[in-house]
Scaffold this active site. Structure first.
Site, mmCIF file in Angstrom:
data_model
loop_
_atom_site.group_PDB
_atom_site.id
_atom_site.type_symbol
_atom_site.label_atom_id
_atom_site.label_comp_id
_atom_site.label_asym_id
_atom_site.label_seq_id
_atom_site.Cartn_x
_atom_site.Cartn_y
_atom_site.Cartn_z
ATOM 1 N N THR A 44 0.859 -1.172 0.000
ATOM 2 C CA THR A 44 0.000 0.000 0.000
ATOM 3 C C THR A 44 0.903 1.231 0.000
ATOM 4 O O THR A 44 2.057 1.155 0.437
ATOM 5 C CB THR A 44 -0.945 0.009 1.216
ATOM 6 O OG1 THR A 44 -0.169 -0.066 2.408
ATOM 7 C CG2 THR A 44 -1.914 -1.178 1.169
ATOM 8 N N GLY A 46 1.405 4.070 1.687
ATOM 9 C CA GLY A 46 2.097 4.483 2.908
ATOM 10 C C GLY A 46 3.110 3.462 3.379
ATOM 11 O O GLY A 46 4.200 3.813 3.841
ATOM 12 N N CYS A 47 2.760 2.190 3.260
ATOM 13 C CA CYS A 47 3.665 1.123 3.709
ATOM 14 C C CYS A 47 4.888 1.017 2.800
ATOM 15 O O CYS A 47 5.984 0.711 3.272
ATOM 16 C CB CYS A 47 2.917 -0.204 3.784
ATOM 17 S SG CYS A 47 1.635 -0.185 5.057
ATOM 18 N N ILE A 48 4.701 1.305 1.528
ATOM 19 C CA ILE A 48 5.840 1.305 0.596
ATOM 20 C C ILE A 48 6.811 2.420 0.979
ATOM 21 O O ILE A 48 8.023 2.199 1.069
ATOM 22 C CB ILE A 48 5.370 1.453 -0.865
ATOM 23 C CG1 ILE A 48 4.660 0.175 -1.319
ATOM 24 C CG2 ILE A 48 6.545 1.781 -1.783
ATOM 25 C CD1 ILE A 48 3.961 0.297 -2.663
ATOM 26 N N ALA A 51 8.612 1.427 4.279
ATOM 27 C CA ALA A 51 9.575 0.328 4.098
ATOM 28 C C ALA A 51 10.790 0.786 3.287
ATOM 29 O O ALA A 51 11.924 0.428 3.617
ATOM 30 C CB ALA A 51 8.901 -0.860 3.431
#
Length: 108
Positions: A44, A46-48, A51
């Site tokens: 997603t 934001g998670c990309i 990370a």
């Protein structure tokens, strides 16, 4: 939601990483500092960003004798895809059912 208290030992866990290997918090005790970061879903936006920021900063963590473990409710297979697509260089742990996230007070 209960967060671990500062100064207390972090809640123990053993989870599988993206290579289907068991990773336990206790294997790092007295050896490495550990940063746990919890994210809701791989791939997603934001998670990309989160990370990839860790990926790009990993050498700074290593200078501080610190490893990073990303924890999400995603199955191992999805973690493999996330690691590959984003060229991640740290362990991603599968917490299906978010039991560990609950222990750390990060799942609502």
């Amino acid at each position: 939601m209960a967060f671990p208290k500062i100064g207390n030992i972090a809640p123990a866990f053993t989870l599988k990483n993206q290579r289907d290997e068991k990773v336990s918090l206790k294997q790092f005790r007295d050896k490495k500092n550990v940063v746990l970061y919890f994210y809701p879903k791989a791939q997603t936006p934001g998670c990309i960003v989160q990370a990839c920021g860790i990926r790009d900063s990993l050498k700074n963590f290593e200078k501080l004798d610190t490893i990073v473990l990303g924890v999400s409710p995603d199955p191992v297979k999805k973690l493999v895809n996330f690691e590959t697509k984003q060229s991640l260089n740290f362990d991603l742990l599968s917490d299906e059912g978010h039991v560990i996230a609950d222990k750390y007070g990060t799942w609502d």
